[in-house]
Design a protein around this motif. Sequence first.
Motif, PDB file in Angstrom:
ATOM      1  N   HIS A   4       0.846  -1.199   0.000  1.00 49.21           N
ATOM      2  CA  HIS A   4       0.000   0.000   0.000  1.00 49.21           C
ATOM      3  C   HIS A   4       0.879   1.246   0.000  1.00 49.21           C
ATOM      4  N   ALA A   5       1.870   1.248  -0.876  1.00 51.97           N
ATOM      5  CA  ALA A   5       2.855   2.328  -0.911  1.00 51.97           C
ATOM      6  C   ALA A   5       2.214   3.698  -1.089  1.00 51.97           C
ATOM      7  N   ASP A  25       6.177   0.214  -5.620  1.00 51.41           N
ATOM      8  CA  ASP A  25       6.416   0.542  -4.213  1.00 51.41           C
ATOM      9  C   ASP A  25       7.394   1.701  -4.056  1.00 51.41           C
ATOM     10  N   ALA A  26       7.528   2.550  -5.070  1.00 54.26           N
ATOM     11  CA  ALA A  26       8.471   3.670  -5.015  1.00 54.26           C
ATOM     12  C   ALA A  26       7.781   4.974  -5.383  1.00 54.26           C
ATOM     13  N   LEU A  27       8.236   6.048  -4.749  1.00 53.10           N
ATOM     14  CA  LEU A  27       7.761   7.391  -5.043  1.00 53.10           C
ATOM     15  C   LEU A  27       8.818   8.070  -5.901  1.00 53.10           C
ATOM     16  N   TYR A  28       8.382   8.728  -6.963  1.00 55.63           N
ATOM     17  CA  TYR A  28       9.273   9.485  -7.833  1.00 55.63           C
ATOM     18  C   TYR A  28       8.805  10.937  -7.821  1.00 55.63           C
ATOM     19  N   ALA A  29       9.779  11.851  -7.678  1.00 51.41           N
ATOM     20  CA  ALA A  29       9.417  13.269  -7.619  1.00 51.41           C
ATOM     21  C   ALA A  29      10.449  14.108  -8.362  1.00 51.41           C
ATOM     22  N   SER A 105      -3.525  -8.215   8.469  1.00 50.22           N
ATOM     23  CA  SER A 105      -4.648  -7.333   8.814  1.00 50.22           C
ATOM     24  C   SER A 105      -4.250  -5.874   8.616  1.00 50.22           C
ATOM     25  N   GLY A 106      -4.819  -5.249   7.604  1.00 51.86           N
ATOM     26  CA  GLY A 106      -4.526  -3.846   7.340  1.00 51.86           C
ATOM     27  C   GLY A 106      -3.190  -3.677   6.664  1.00 51.86           C
ATOM     28  N   PRO A 107      -2.812  -2.427   6.414  1.00 49.02           N
ATOM     29  CA  PRO A 107      -1.530  -2.164   5.771  1.00 49.02           C
ATOM     30  C   PRO A 107      -0.367  -2.646   6.643  1.00 49.02           C
TER      31      PRO A 107
END
Length: 156
Positions: A4-5, A25-29, A105-107
């Motif tokens: 759940h990135a 699973d990675a953020l790019y900015a 259970s959950g993230p």
Amino acid sequence: MSLHAQQFFDDILELPLHPYAVVGDALYAAPQPNSPLRLRIDFAPTVRSDEYNGLRLCVIHPEQGEVDTVLLRFSEHGTFERRDATRARVPGMDGYAVIRDWHTSGPAWDGADGTGLRTVIEQYVRLWFPPPAMPRPPARPVAQSTPTSGASPRTR
């Protein structure tokens, strides 16, 4: 199970990096307009499969590749301090300050506090992507004193 990135980056870190995109699973900015440098934030794996103990930040140049990489461990930034305290986990214990992708259970990051990580990431981003310099207003000329009328200069 998914990490759940997108939710982790949006809800836990709440980084002021716009625009950004989460791919896998990675953020790019691209924190600085007109700069070729990009920022990638992903989960740092441990030696165990699907277990992560922090975030890896990379500054990437399109031609030179990775310019800088730093690992931010969850344990060093208090990310799971509250969660682990309620589970009586202490440093050195299995499962301390890590997230596991097999969590049911959950993230996997349930109970995380992103405050410490967010602060360090913001400092890192300011180092590599400083805000554009604001133009300085022109300096005002210094007022020169003028002799008053009727006054004569001193003579000897």
